[in-house]
Write a protein that holds these residues in place. Structure first.
Motif, short mmCIF file in Angstrom:
data_model
loop_
_atom_site.label_atom_id
_atom_site.label_comp_id
_atom_site.label_asym_id
_atom_site.label_seq_id
_atom_site.Cartn_x
_atom_site.Cartn_y
_atom_site.Cartn_z
N GLY A 138 4.00 -5.38 5.14
CA GLY A 138 4.88 -4.65 5.68
C GLY A 138 4.31 -4.22 7.64
N GLY A 139 3.43 -5.15 7.86
CA GLY A 139 2.53 -4.69 9.29
C GLY A 139 3.62 -5.93 9.94
N VAL A 188 7.18 -10.67 13.10
CA VAL A 188 7.52 -11.14 11.61
C VAL A 188 6.82 -9.83 11.58
N ARG A 189 7.27 -9.94 10.37
CA ARG A 189 7.18 -8.57 8.60
C ARG A 189 5.57 -9.97 7.92
N LEU A 190 4.80 -9.07 7.62
CA LEU A 190 3.29 -9.61 6.68
C LEU A 190 3.87 -9.12 5.10
N ARG A 191 4.25 -10.07 4.29
CA ARG A 191 4.45 -10.16 3.17
C ARG A 191 3.59 -10.37 2.30
N GLU A 192 2.67 -9.73 1.55
CA GLU A 192 2.08 -10.30 -0.10
C GLU A 192 1.87 -11.50 -0.17
N CYS A 240 -6.05 -6.98 3.23
CA CYS A 240 -6.17 -8.89 3.33
C CYS A 240 -6.88 -9.21 2.09
N GLU A 241 -7.64 -10.55 1.67
CA GLU A 241 -8.83 -10.79 1.02
C GLU A 241 -8.89 -12.34 2.56
N ILE A 242 -10.06 -12.19 2.44
CA ILE A 242 -10.77 -13.07 3.65
C ILE A 242 -10.97 -14.41 2.71
#
Length: 266
Positions: A138-139, A188-192, A240-242
């Motif tokens: 959502g960010g 741009v929206r960040l999405r899972e 997030c997962e690195i």
């Protein structure tokens, strides 16, 4: 968007990229050539059933990028480039495992670093941390660049504009682009499930770069030091997962400057 088996493939590639970078650390020493580092990394990647993605990518001639001192990125390993006491060198590795890419880099200290070297390396290291912390579903992509630029400039450093992070997966470079600075069109929206790199390149002086005649090596326009750190990550439901996270300390980088001293340079 990546999920299920595709995301598992990305995790495997990311783990190998992380292991390759860990393997690289002890290779960085006074008297070593950047070609020696390249050759050892190449053999390590191949021995693990993978392919070094940079090799022959758009004509790039080596298996890893080694960027020393004023080189921002895409430094070409050479038998003539001998590491000297006080140098800093970014080692940028990308592997292809099972068709998936894992991309990560770190800047290493060679011998005893100067105060300027510690400052730029530790500011760059922190910039990556802050960029990652800005990722959430959502960010916006712009949240990453805003966090990086605010911190870097607050420490008297600059953020390279010509090179950015990028989407990654089956292809080395996919959408979206991930600027490490505030720019138009970064909403741009960040999405899972989105997978991309964050790889801020931070300079002691001007953010401007120029490319040498080899067509690859980018250096700071004022020849001042530059440093970079990079991870591949995936956006999750909570952040997030690195994917290129390391499970132990990075030799000649994370183990050189005591944390409390490193913080004083940031």
């Amino acid at each position: 968007m990546k999920s299920g088996p595709d995301l598992d493939g990305m995790r495997s590639a990311g783990r190998l990229a992380a292991e390759t970078l860990l393997f690289s650390g002890p290779l960085v020493r006074v008297g070593a050539t950047t070609l020696e580092i390249n050759d050892a990394v190449h053999d390590f990647i191949v021995s693990h059933g993978a392919v070094p993605a940079p090799l022959n990518y758009m004509g790039y001639p080596r298996s890893v990028c080694t960027s020393v001192n004023e080189v921002i990125c895409h430094g070409i390993p050479s038998a003539d480039r001998v590491l000297a006491d006080g140098d800093i060198v970014n080692v940028d590795v990308t592997v292809i495992l099972g068709g998936w890419h894992g991309d990560t880099s770190a800047t290493f200290y060679v011998g005893t670093p100067s105060a300027e070297a510690v400052k730029i390396v530790e500011v760059s290291r922190r910039c990556l941390d802050l960029g990652i912390a800005a990722v959430r579903p959502g960010g916006r992509i712009g949240d990453i660049g805003s966090a990086v630029q605010s911190y870097a400039e607050g420490k008297g450093c600059s953020v390279v504009r010509q090179y950015v992070g990028h989407g990654i997966g089956r292809e080395f470079h996919e959408g979206p682009q991930v600027p490490h600075f505030r720019s138009a069109g970064d909403n741009v929206r960040l999405r899972e499930g989105m997978t991309f790199t964050i790889e801020p390149m931070i300079n002691l002086g001007t953010w401007k770069a120029r490319v040498l005649r080899d067509g690859w090596t980018a250096i700071t326009a004022d020849r001042k030091l530059s440093a970079q750190f990079e991870h591949t990550l995936v956006v999750t439901s909570s952040g997030c997962e690195i994917l290129t996270a390391r499970d132990r300390v990075l030799a000649n980088s994370e183990d050189v400057i005591p944390p409390e001293k490193a913080a004083s340079y940031r």
